[in-house]
Design an enzyme around this catalytic site. Sequence first.
Site, PDB file in Angstrom:
ATOM      1  N   ARG A  84      -9.257   6.365   6.824  1.00 26.12           N
ATOM      2  CA  ARG A  84     -10.292   5.372   6.550  1.00 26.12           C
ATOM      3  C   ARG A  84     -11.683   5.998   6.620  1.00 26.12           C
ATOM      4  O   ARG A  84     -12.657   5.332   6.305  1.00 26.12           O
ATOM      5  CB  ARG A  84     -10.225   4.271   7.589  1.00 26.12           C
ATOM      6  CG  ARG A  84      -9.350   3.054   7.187  1.00 26.12           C
ATOM      7  CD  ARG A  84      -9.739   1.972   8.057  1.00 26.12           C
ATOM      8  NE  ARG A  84      -9.307   0.674   8.206  1.00 26.12           N
ATOM      9  CZ  ARG A  84      -8.144   0.122   8.366  1.00 26.12           C
ATOM     10  NH1 ARG A  84      -7.064   0.822   8.237  1.00 26.12           N
ATOM     11  NH2 ARG A  84      -8.015  -1.135   8.631  1.00 26.12           N
ATOM     12  N   LYS A 112      -1.819  -3.809  -0.257  1.00 26.74           N
ATOM     13  CA  LYS A 112      -1.257  -2.500   0.118  1.00 26.74           C
ATOM     14  C   LYS A 112       0.131  -2.666   0.753  1.00 26.74           C
ATOM     15  O   LYS A 112       1.060  -1.974   0.382  1.00 26.74           O
ATOM     16  CB  LYS A 112      -2.174  -1.777   1.124  1.00 26.74           C
ATOM     17  CG  LYS A 112      -3.562  -1.487   0.582  1.00 26.74           C
ATOM     18  CD  LYS A 112      -4.343  -0.599   1.530  1.00 26.74           C
ATOM     19  CE  LYS A 112      -4.652  -1.263   2.864  1.00 26.74           C
ATOM     20  NZ  LYS A 112      -5.689  -2.319   2.812  1.00 26.74           N
ATOM     21  N   ARG A 156      -3.366 -13.586  11.654  1.00 23.44           N
ATOM     22  CA  ARG A 156      -3.781 -12.506  12.561  1.00 23.44           C
ATOM     23  C   ARG A 156      -5.180 -12.760  13.106  1.00 23.44           C
ATOM     24  O   ARG A 156      -6.049 -13.237  12.377  1.00 23.44           O
ATOM     25  CB  ARG A 156      -3.801 -11.175  11.797  1.00 23.44           C
ATOM     26  CG  ARG A 156      -2.522 -10.406  11.904  1.00 23.44           C
ATOM     27  CD  ARG A 156      -2.464  -9.271  10.931  1.00 23.44           C
ATOM     28  NE  ARG A 156      -3.651  -8.417  10.916  1.00 23.44           N
ATOM     29  CZ  ARG A 156      -3.744  -7.311  10.183  1.00 23.44           C
ATOM     30  NH1 ARG A 156      -2.734  -6.946   9.424  1.00 23.44           N
ATOM     31  NH2 ARG A 156      -4.838  -6.592  10.210  1.00 23.44           N
ATOM     32  N   ARG A 198      -3.868 -15.512   4.409  1.00 24.00           N
ATOM     33  CA  ARG A 198      -2.732 -14.645   4.740  1.00 24.00           C
ATOM     34  C   ARG A 198      -1.971 -15.131   5.967  1.00 24.00           C
ATOM     35  O   ARG A 198      -2.555 -15.540   6.965  1.00 24.00           O
ATOM     36  CB  ARG A 198      -3.258 -13.233   4.984  1.00 24.00           C
ATOM     37  CG  ARG A 198      -2.187 -12.237   5.303  1.00 24.00           C
ATOM     38  CD  ARG A 198      -2.595 -10.863   4.924  1.00 24.00           C
ATOM     39  NE  ARG A 198      -3.575 -10.278   5.819  1.00 24.00           N
ATOM     40  CZ  ARG A 198      -3.936  -9.003   5.743  1.00 24.00           C
ATOM     41  NH1 ARG A 198      -3.419  -8.226   4.816  1.00 24.00           N
ATOM     42  NH2 ARG A 198      -4.822  -8.518   6.577  1.00 24.00           N
ATOM     43  N   ARG A 209     -14.656  -6.000   8.385  1.00 24.84           N
ATOM     44  CA  ARG A 209     -13.712  -5.006   7.856  1.00 24.84           C
ATOM     45  C   ARG A 209     -14.033  -4.661   6.407  1.00 24.84           C
ATOM     46  O   ARG A 209     -13.906  -3.507   5.988  1.00 24.84           O
ATOM     47  CB  ARG A 209     -12.280  -5.523   8.002  1.00 24.84           C
ATOM     48  CG  ARG A 209     -11.838  -5.496   9.453  1.00 24.84           C
ATOM     49  CD  ARG A 209     -10.739  -6.487   9.710  1.00 24.84           C
ATOM     50  NE  ARG A 209      -9.469  -6.042   9.206  1.00 24.84           N
ATOM     51  CZ  ARG A 209      -8.511  -6.854   8.801  1.00 24.84           C
ATOM     52  NH1 ARG A 209      -8.692  -8.146   8.784  1.00 24.84           N
ATOM     53  NH2 ARG A 209      -7.367  -6.375   8.401  1.00 24.84           N
TER      54      ARG A 209
HETATM   55  P1  AMP Z   1      -5.135  -2.830   9.477  1.00 25.97           P
HETATM   56  O1  AMP Z   1      -3.861  -3.511   9.803  1.00 25.97           O
HETATM   57  O2  AMP Z   1      -4.945  -1.612   8.630  1.00 25.97           O
HETATM   58  O3  AMP Z   1      -6.185  -3.753   8.926  1.00 25.97           O
HETATM   59  O4  AMP Z   1      -5.688  -2.283  10.872  1.00 25.97           O
HETATM   60  C1  AMP Z   1      -5.990  -3.166  11.933  1.00 25.97           C
HETATM   61  C2  AMP Z   1      -7.021  -2.543  12.847  1.00 25.97           C
HETATM   62  O5  AMP Z   1      -6.503  -1.315  13.399  1.00 25.97           O
HETATM   63  C3  AMP Z   1      -8.321  -2.139  12.179  1.00 25.97           C
HETATM   64  O6  AMP Z   1      -9.210  -3.212  12.056  1.00 25.97           O
HETATM   65  C4  AMP Z   1      -8.821  -1.072  13.155  1.00 25.97           C
HETATM   66  O7  AMP Z   1      -9.326  -1.657  14.344  1.00 25.97           O
HETATM   67  C5  AMP Z   1      -7.533  -0.346  13.508  1.00 25.97           C
HETATM   68  N1  AMP Z   1      -7.245   0.755  12.547  1.00 25.97           N
HETATM   69  C6  AMP Z   1      -6.187   0.833  11.696  1.00 25.97           C
HETATM   70  N2  AMP Z   1      -6.229   1.971  10.973  1.00 25.97           N
HETATM   71  C7  AMP Z   1      -7.336   2.635  11.374  1.00 25.97           C
HETATM   72  C8  AMP Z   1      -7.940   3.860  10.990  1.00 25.97           C
HETATM   73  N3  AMP Z   1      -7.411   4.644  10.026  1.00 25.97           N
HETATM   74  N4  AMP Z   1      -9.095   4.229  11.616  1.00 25.97           N
HETATM   75  C9  AMP Z   1      -9.641   3.468  12.579  1.00 25.97           C
HETATM   76  N5  AMP Z   1      -9.136   2.278  12.976  1.00 25.97           N
HETATM   77  C10 AMP Z   1      -7.993   1.855  12.389  1.00 25.97           C
END
Ligand code: AMP
Length: 218
Positions: A88, A13, A161, A127, A172
Amino acid sequence: MYLIIMGVQGAGKGTQAAVLKDRLNIPHITSGGLFRAMKDQDTPLARQVQQIMARGELVPDDVTIQIVRERITQPDARAGFILDGFPRTRPQAEALDALMADLGSKLSAVVYLHISDEEAIERISGRLQCALDEKHIYHRQHNPPRVEGVCDIDGGQLFTRADDQPDSVRKRIADFHAKTRPLLDYYREQGLLLEVNAEKAIEQVTEDVLAALGVAGA
Ligand code: AMP
């Protein structure tokens, strides 16, 4: 264009959104990035968010919706945006529809980058992210930097990360299937879903995405 880019973690993405952003001249907004930007804030909410993220869990919908609302109502997002990581959950998707209606607008398309779970795990575990700009992403095998451990673009140090560790990754991916996959049907029913096979070379996926969006020169 008001776009959402969806896919399990590791689907590409961020990589594809970086291209679309330049092509379409609209901001790439990641909810994860908005949350990570809170890390320097010393508030109870910021601390709670940090703990949730480190466990690989989802931040509560009300907090997430509020933070994304603040960002997409900024002037630079008026003519369009690429949302990455949001929505999400179903309540988040419904909140976004309501917000778009308030703004007198509606979503243009939802791009779904499709990969298998096995591929996702393989990609995420390799990654690497730049310490200076989280949108600079590499992969140990598939997209290595020219110099090991160093970002090609700005020389930042590359690191893994915390939530890319195996336990968080599995959590996740499970969350994606339980909570986010149902959104594909939600957007399919609205005629907005564009599904793209993302288990191809980065450039090929970009071409397929641009073609699906009907962007000239794809
Ligand atoms: P990402 O970088 O998109 O994988 O987001 C990292 C973390 O941020 C996720 O594992 C969640 O803890 C939080 N997060 C990001 N976007 C959302 C969302 N739309 N709803 C809930 N938690 C989120």
